[in-house]
Design a protein around this motif. Structure first.
Motif, PDB file in Angstrom:
ATOM      1  N   PRO A 356      10.937 -56.702  40.739  1.00  0.00           N
ATOM      2  CA  PRO A 356       9.830 -57.677  40.761  1.00  0.00           C
ATOM      3  C   PRO A 356      10.303 -59.130  40.842  1.00  0.00           C
ATOM      4  CG  PRO A 356       9.660 -56.170  38.887  1.00  0.00           C
ATOM      5  CD  PRO A 356      11.032 -56.056  39.425  1.00  0.00           C
ATOM      6  N   SER A 357      11.599 -59.344  40.606  1.00  0.00           N
ATOM      7  CA  SER A 357      12.151 -60.711  40.603  1.00  0.00           C
ATOM      8  C   SER A 357      13.080 -60.924  41.790  1.00  0.00           C
ATOM      9  CB  SER A 357      12.910 -60.964  39.296  1.00  0.00           C
ATOM     10  OG  SER A 357      12.128 -60.658  38.168  1.00  0.00           O
ATOM     11  N   ILE A 358      12.780 -60.259  42.888  1.00  0.00           N
ATOM     12  CA  ILE A 358      13.685 -60.282  44.037  1.00  0.00           C
ATOM     13  C   ILE A 358      13.874 -61.692  44.589  1.00  0.00           C
ATOM     14  CG2 ILE A 358      12.002 -59.906  45.891  1.00  0.00           C
ATOM     15  CD1 ILE A 358      15.274 -57.960  45.467  1.00  0.00           C
ATOM     16  N   ASP A 359      12.856 -62.538  44.403  1.00  0.00           N
ATOM     17  CA  ASP A 359      12.991 -63.914  44.886  1.00  0.00           C
ATOM     18  C   ASP A 359      14.037 -64.688  44.092  1.00  0.00           C
ATOM     19  OD1 ASP A 359      11.299 -63.681  42.682  1.00  0.00           O
ATOM     20  OD2 ASP A 359      10.358 -65.613  43.083  1.00  0.00           O
ATOM     21  N   LYS A 360      14.281 -64.290  42.834  1.00  0.00           N
ATOM     22  CA  LYS A 360      15.273 -64.966  42.013  1.00  0.00           C
ATOM     23  C   LYS A 360      16.696 -64.525  42.350  1.00  0.00           C
ATOM     24  CE  LYS A 360      12.154 -65.232  38.027  1.00  0.00           C
ATOM     25  NZ  LYS A 360      11.979 -64.848  36.609  1.00  0.00           N
ATOM     26  N   THR A 361      16.825 -63.350  42.940  1.00  0.00           N
ATOM     27  CA  THR A 361      18.155 -62.785  43.191  1.00  0.00           C
ATOM     28  C   THR A 361      18.508 -62.761  44.669  1.00  0.00           C
ATOM     29  OG1 THR A 361      17.246 -60.543  43.254  1.00  0.00           O
ATOM     30  CG2 THR A 361      18.015 -61.357  41.121  1.00  0.00           C
ATOM     31  N   SER A 362      17.780 -63.514  45.481  1.00  0.00           N
ATOM     32  CA  SER A 362      18.064 -63.547  46.916  1.00  0.00           C
ATOM     33  C   SER A 362      18.036 -64.990  47.416  1.00  0.00           C
ATOM     34  CB  SER A 362      17.040 -62.707  47.687  1.00  0.00           C
ATOM     35  OG  SER A 362      15.726 -63.185  47.465  1.00  0.00           O
ATOM     36  N   ALA A 363      18.689 -65.182  48.540  1.00  0.00           N
ATOM     37  CA  ALA A 363      18.729 -66.503  49.167  1.00  0.00           C
ATOM     38  C   ALA A 363      18.799 -66.329  50.677  1.00  0.00           C
ATOM     39  CB  ALA A 363      19.930 -67.298  48.664  1.00  0.00           C
ATOM     40  N   ARG A 364      17.922 -67.043  51.386  1.00  0.00           N
ATOM     41  CA  ARG A 364      17.888 -67.007  52.848  1.00  0.00           C
ATOM     42  C   ARG A 364      17.732 -65.588  53.389  1.00  0.00           C
ATOM     43  NH1 ARG A 364      22.758 -71.376  54.217  1.00  0.00           N
ATOM     44  NH2 ARG A 364      21.788 -73.150  53.109  1.00  0.00           N
ATOM     45  N   GLY A 365      16.951 -64.793  52.688  1.00  0.00           N
ATOM     46  CA  GLY A 365      16.661 -63.445  53.149  1.00  0.00           C
ATOM     47  C   GLY A 365      17.693 -62.404  52.782  1.00  0.00           C
ATOM     48  N   PHE A 366      18.727 -62.764  52.019  1.00  0.00           N
ATOM     49  CA  PHE A 366      19.773 -61.820  51.625  1.00  0.00           C
ATOM     50  C   PHE A 366      19.789 -61.665  50.108  1.00  0.00           C
ATOM     51  CE2 PHE A 366      21.187 -63.401  55.713  1.00  0.00           C
ATOM     52  CZ  PHE A 366      21.578 -62.236  56.368  1.00  0.00           C
ATOM     53  N   ILE A 367      19.863 -60.418  49.665  1.00  0.00           N
ATOM     54  CA  ILE A 367      19.922 -60.131  48.231  1.00  0.00           C
ATOM     55  C   ILE A 367      21.343 -60.354  47.735  1.00  0.00           C
ATOM     56  CG2 ILE A 367      19.669 -58.352  46.453  1.00  0.00           C
ATOM     57  CD1 ILE A 367      17.550 -57.047  48.195  1.00  0.00           C
ATOM     58  N   ARG A 368      21.465 -61.091  46.623  1.00  0.00           N
ATOM     59  CA  ARG A 368      22.762 -61.341  46.014  1.00  0.00           C
ATOM     60  C   ARG A 368      22.968 -60.344  44.873  1.00  0.00           C
ATOM     61  NH1 ARG A 368      22.113 -67.701  44.946  1.00  0.00           N
ATOM     62  NH2 ARG A 368      20.139 -66.880  44.145  1.00  0.00           N
ATOM     63  N   MET A 369      23.846 -59.376  45.097  1.00  0.00           N
ATOM     64  CA  MET A 369      24.026 -58.298  44.128  1.00  0.00           C
ATOM     65  C   MET A 369      24.522 -58.821  42.785  1.00  0.00           C
ATOM     66  SD  MET A 369      26.045 -54.666  44.573  1.00  0.00           S
ATOM     67  CE  MET A 369      24.964 -54.225  45.935  1.00  0.00           C
ATOM     68  N   ALA A 370      25.367 -59.835  42.813  1.00  0.00           N
ATOM     69  CA  ALA A 370      25.871 -60.394  41.555  1.00  0.00           C
ATOM     70  C   ALA A 370      24.732 -60.943  40.715  1.00  0.00           C
ATOM     71  CB  ALA A 370      26.905 -61.489  41.844  1.00  0.00           C
ATOM     72  N   GLU A 371      23.756 -61.556  41.366  1.00  0.00           N
ATOM     73  CA  GLU A 371      22.594 -62.086  40.653  1.00  0.00           C
ATOM     74  C   GLU A 371      21.736 -60.944  40.104  1.00  0.00           C
ATOM     75  OE1 GLU A 371      21.949 -65.174  39.960  1.00  0.00           O
ATOM     76  OE2 GLU A 371      23.669 -65.991  41.031  1.00  0.00           O
ATOM     77  N   GLU A 372      21.611 -59.859  40.869  1.00  0.00           N
ATOM     78  CA  GLU A 372      20.859 -58.700  40.396  1.00  0.00           C
ATOM     79  C   GLU A 372      21.489 -58.140  39.121  1.00  0.00           C
ATOM     80  OE1 GLU A 372      18.606 -56.064  43.535  1.00  0.00           O
ATOM     81  OE2 GLU A 372      20.704 -56.259  44.120  1.00  0.00           O
ATOM     82  N   PHE A 373      22.814 -57.978  39.143  1.00  0.00           N
ATOM     83  CA  PHE A 373      23.511 -57.449  37.975  1.00  0.00           C
ATOM     84  C   PHE A 373      23.357 -58.381  36.774  1.00  0.00           C
ATOM     85  CE2 PHE A 373      25.605 -54.294  40.600  1.00  0.00           C
ATOM     86  CZ  PHE A 373      25.901 -53.281  39.701  1.00  0.00           C
ATOM     87  N   ALA A 374      23.486 -59.674  37.015  1.00  0.00           N
ATOM     88  CA  ALA A 374      23.381 -60.629  35.908  1.00  0.00           C
ATOM     89  C   ALA A 374      21.993 -60.592  35.284  1.00  0.00           C
ATOM     90  CB  ALA A 374      23.699 -62.034  36.415  1.00  0.00           C
ATOM     91  N   LEU A 375      20.963 -60.529  36.116  1.00  0.00           N
ATOM     92  CA  LEU A 375      19.589 -60.454  35.614  1.00  0.00           C
ATOM     93  C   LEU A 375      19.368 -59.183  34.812  1.00  0.00           C
ATOM     94  CD1 LEU A 375      16.740 -61.924  35.879  1.00  0.00           C
ATOM     95  CD2 LEU A 375      16.264 -60.230  37.661  1.00  0.00           C
ATOM     96  N   ALA A 376      19.804 -58.059  35.383  1.00  0.00           N
ATOM     97  CA  ALA A 376      19.616 -56.768  34.704  1.00  0.00           C
ATOM     98  C   ALA A 376      20.392 -56.724  33.393  1.00  0.00           C
ATOM     99  CB  ALA A 376      20.050 -55.630  35.617  1.00  0.00           C
ATOM    100  N   ARG A 377      21.598 -57.261  33.379  1.00  0.00           N
ATOM    101  CA  ARG A 377      22.423 -57.222  32.171  1.00  0.00           C
ATOM    102  C   ARG A 377      21.774 -58.030  31.044  1.00  0.00           C
ATOM    103  NH1 ARG A 377      26.635 -58.767  34.352  1.00  0.00           N
ATOM    104  NH2 ARG A 377      27.527 -56.701  34.733  1.00  0.00           N
ATOM    105  N   THR A 378      21.197 -59.160  31.382  1.00  0.00           N
ATOM    106  CA  THR A 378      20.584 -60.020  30.374  1.00  0.00           C
ATOM    107  C   THR A 378      19.522 -59.281  29.574  1.00  0.00           C
ATOM    108  OG1 THR A 378      20.985 -62.022  31.664  1.00  0.00           O
ATOM    109  CG2 THR A 378      19.247 -62.125  29.996  1.00  0.00           C
ATOM    110  N   TYR A 379      18.650 -58.571  30.280  1.00  0.00           N
ATOM    111  CA  TYR A 379      17.502 -57.954  29.605  1.00  0.00           C
ATOM    112  C   TYR A 379      17.804 -56.557  29.071  1.00  0.00           C
ATOM    113  CZ  TYR A 379      14.850 -61.949  31.159  1.00  0.00           C
ATOM    114  OH  TYR A 379      14.397 -63.225  31.339  1.00  0.00           O
ATOM    115  N   THR A 380      18.666 -55.804  29.722  1.00  0.00           N
ATOM    116  CA  THR A 380      18.998 -54.470  29.204  1.00  0.00           C
ATOM    117  C   THR A 380      19.842 -54.564  27.935  1.00  0.00           C
ATOM    118  OG1 THR A 380      20.896 -54.360  30.733  1.00  0.00           O
ATOM    119  CG2 THR A 380      18.835 -53.329  31.441  1.00  0.00           C
ATOM    120  N   GLU A 381      20.694 -55.587  27.842  1.00  0.00           N
ATOM    121  CA  GLU A 381      21.472 -55.758  26.613  1.00  0.00           C
ATOM    122  C   GLU A 381      20.576 -56.150  25.448  1.00  0.00           C
ATOM    123  OE1 GLU A 381      24.562 -58.562  27.408  1.00  0.00           O
ATOM    124  OE2 GLU A 381      25.855 -57.092  28.412  1.00  0.00           O
ATOM    125  N   ARG A 382      19.570 -56.962  25.698  1.00  0.00           N
ATOM    126  CA  ARG A 382      18.654 -57.358  24.633  1.00  0.00           C
ATOM    127  C   ARG A 382      17.849 -56.178  24.107  1.00  0.00           C
ATOM    128  NH1 ARG A 382      15.420 -62.539  26.724  1.00  0.00           N
ATOM    129  NH2 ARG A 382      14.552 -62.425  24.604  1.00  0.00           N
TER     130      ARG A 382
END
Length: 509
Positions: A356-382
C-alpha cells in the motif's frame, strides 16, 4: 494407564534457514483431549502437518496403536485414522454441503459411480448429530463463516478417525456454536477418540482438555495434566517468562473528534449507526460473531456501499466508494479474515508490507527493493514478527504472524484512523500482549483506533469507550412506529470509566 493411540517420538523438521521442530514428543490417549499450547511460531502447525502427512519428519518415528507408520501423503494419514480440522477452512463454495463433506471419499454404488442419495443422507446424519442446523443439499456459498466452519468439522467426522486434530476450531464460531462444539467434543471422547486441541484461549483449554503439551521455539518444554497445573505455570512455560499484565497501562491524552459517523445504514445489514472516535482514543466495538460489527467497519472502509448516512474525517465530509478512497483519506482496515482479505499468501513478507506504500518505496517508476526492506523491517520489528527473513513467503507463517504482517502493512501508510477487526484472533498470549502494547503506542502518537472484538476482557482492558452491537429480534421499536426487521442492527453506546493509567485493568469484567 491406557496405552496411547498416537505416539510421536524424537520428531525433528527443518526448512532452509529455520529449525521448526527439534526432538519433540507427543502422546494422545483414547477418550482424552490433549491441549497443544505454544506461541505463534513455536512449531504447532509444523507438527500438525507432520501428523497429517503434509510434511515428512527429518528424524523420529510415528506410532499408531503401537505400530510404526509412515505418512507420505495426507491420504495415508486419513487411512491411518488421523484427521484434522484446520483454523483456516479449505472448502469449495460452488459445491453443496454434502459434496464438501465427502469430497475425496464419496460413497459409491455397485457400478463404481458416486451414490448421491447415500452421500446426502449420510452427510445430513453427521450434521444433525452436531445440531448444526444445516441442510446437506445447500450450496456452500450460501452459508456464513461460522456455518462453513461447522461443515469443516462434519467433513473431518465423516471419516472414521481415531485421532481428531482441532486447530483453533472456535475461532470463527459464536458463543452458542462454541457450546455446541463442546458437546461434540464430549461425544468424541465418549466414543474413545483421541483429540489434539490447539487453542490460545485458556478458558477453553481448562474447560475441555485433560492433558497439555507446551511447545516453545520448536521444542517440547513441558507436559502434564490440566487440573494439576495452574494457568500461570503454563503461560511461563509457553513464553519463557512471566506475563503479569496482559493489558498495559496507557498515558495517551484523548483529543478532538477525528472521525464522526452519523446515521449509517445498509439495505440489509445495519441501520442508523452513529459513533465518533477521537484522537488518541481506542474505541471498542463489542458483540458476538454475527452481530454486524464487521459489516459496519467494511462500509466505513468503502468495501460496501451504504444506503444513507454521513462520515466526517478531520472536519471534511468523506464518502469512500472503494478501499483505495478510504486509504487515501486516512482510514485503514485490518480484516478478520486475514487469509482472504489481508495478505497475498504467494508473496514474501516485505512485498506485502510495502504494497500500500509503493509510492514511498519507488522512484521514477522503479521500485527500490532496499526501501521496501527498510519499510517492512521497521514495522515488523515493532510487532515482534517471527520469521526467518523478510523474504519468507507469507503462506509459510503461522496465523498470528500473518496477522502481524497485515497490521504492519497498514501502519506503514501512516493513517489517521485504523480499524482492527478481531486483531488478536488466533494469536497466542505473548503475541497478544505485544499487539496490545503496540496499540497503546499508536494512540500515544495521536492515532485513533477502532477495535472490533468479541472478547469482553480485551474490550474492557483496552478501550476508552465502547459501542455494543447486538442483533435484535423481530419487535416493535418504541422510538418508531414501524417494525424493525430481524436483519437490522442496534447500537448501544456504553461509556466506561477511564481506569487509572498506572493500574493495569483486570482481565475479569
Amino acid at each position: 494407564m491406557t496405552e496411547p493411540i498416537l505416539t510421536l517420538t524424537g520428531i525433528s523438521k527443518s526448512f532452509p534457514g529455520v529449525r521448526a521442530l527439534h526432538n519433540v514428543s507427543l502422546e494422545l490417549f483414547p477418550g482424552q483431549v490433549t491441549a497443544l499450547i505454544g506461541e505463534n511460531g513455536a512449531g504447532k502447525s509444523t507438527l500438525v502437518k507432520t501428523m497429517t502427512g503434509i510434511y515428512q519428519p527429518d528424524e523420529g518415528e510415528i506410532r499408531v496403536k503401537g505400530q510404526v507408520v509412515t505418512l507420505p501423503t495426507a491420504i495415508s494419514a486419513t487411512h491411518a485414522g488421523i484427521t484434522a480440522i484446520h483454523q483456516e477452512t479449505v472448502l469449495f463454495d460452488e459445491l453443496s454441503v454434502a459434496e464438501n463433506i465427502y469430497l475425496g471419499h464419496a460413497p459409491r454404488n455397485r457400478f463404481g459411480m458416486i451414490d448421491w442419495k447415500t452421500m446426502k443422507n449420510e452427510a445430513q446424519k453427521t450434521l444433525d448429530s452436531m445440531a448444526a442446523g444445516i441442510d446437506a443439499g445447500t450450496p456452500l456459498k450460501e452459508l456464513g463463516i461460522a456455518k462453513k466452519h461447522l461443515v469443516a468439522v462434519a467433513r473431518a467426522l465423516s471419516v472414521d478417525a481415531q485421532v481428531v486434530i482441532m486447530d483453533e476450531p472456535t475461532a470463527a464460531l459464536s458463543q452458542k456454536e462454541i457450546e455446541e462444539l463442546y458437546v461434540l467434543v464430549e461425544l468424541l471422547k465418549a466414543d474413545g477418540k483421541a483429540i489434539l486441541f490447539i487453542s490460545h484461549k485458556f478458558d477453553e483449554i481448562y474447560r475441555i482438555c485433560d492433558r497439555f503439551t507446551v511447545f516453545r521455539d520448536g521444542e517440547m518444554v513441558g507436559k502434564g495434566f490440566i487440573k494439576e497445573t495452574p494457568e500461570n505455570e503454563i503461560v511461563k512455560l509457553m513464553v519463557g517468562r512471566s506475563v503479569d499484565h496482559i493489558f498495559p497501562a496507557r498515558t495517551a491524552t484523548i483529543g478532538e473528534t477525528v472521525l464522526e459517523v452519523k446515521g449509517l445504514s445498509h439495505p440489509t445489514e445495519f441501520e442508523d449507526i452513529s459513533f465518533e472516535v477521537r484522537k488518541g482514543e481506542i474505541l471498542g466495538f463489542y458483540g458476538l460473531v454475527g452481530a454486524g460489527r464487521s459489516e459496519v467497519m467494511q462500509a466505513v472502509f468503502g468495501m460496501t456501499q451504504i444506503a444513507s448516512g454521513t462520515m466526517v474525517l478531520g472536519g471534511q465530509t468523506i464518502a469512500p466508494k472503494s478501499a483505495a478512497d478510504a486509504v487515501e483519506a486516512g482510514i485503514v482496515y485490518v480484516p478478520e479474515e486475514r487469509g482472504k482479505q489481508g495478505v497475498i499468501t504467494g508473496e514474501p513478507i516485505f512485498k506485502n508490507v510495502s504494497l500500500p506504500s509503493i509510492d514511498k518505496t519507488s522512484a521514477r517508476g522503479f521500485i527500490r527493493m532496499a526501501e521496501e526492506f527498510a519499510l517492512a523491517r521497521t514495522y515488523t520489528e515493532r510487532l515482534d514478527l517471527r520469521a526467518s527473513s523478510l523474504s519468507q513467503n507469507v503462506s509459510t507463517l503461522s496465523g498470528g504472524n500473518q496477522q502481524k504482517v497485515v497490521i504492519a502493512k497498514w501502519l506503514a501508510t501512516l493513517p489517521k484512523v485504523i480499524i482492527l477487526d478481531e486483531p488478536t484472533k488466533g494469536i497466542d498470549i505473548g503475541s497478544k500482549a505485544a499487539v496490545h502494547e503496540f496499540m497503546g503506542e499508536l494512540v500515544s502518537q495521536g492515532l485513533s483506533v477502532i477495535m472490533v472484538s468479541s472478547e469482553l476482557p480485551e474490550i474492557l482492558g483496552m478501550s476508552d469507550r465502547v459501542v455494543a452491537h447486538a442483533r435484535r429480534a423481530h419487535h416493535r421499536d418504541p422510538r418508531k412506529t414501524r417494525i424493525r426487521s430481524p436483519r437490522r442492527w442496534c447500537v448501544r453506546r456504553l461509556v466506561l470509566p477511564r481506569r487509572r493509567r498506572h493500574e493495569p485493568a483486570s482481565e475479569n469484567p
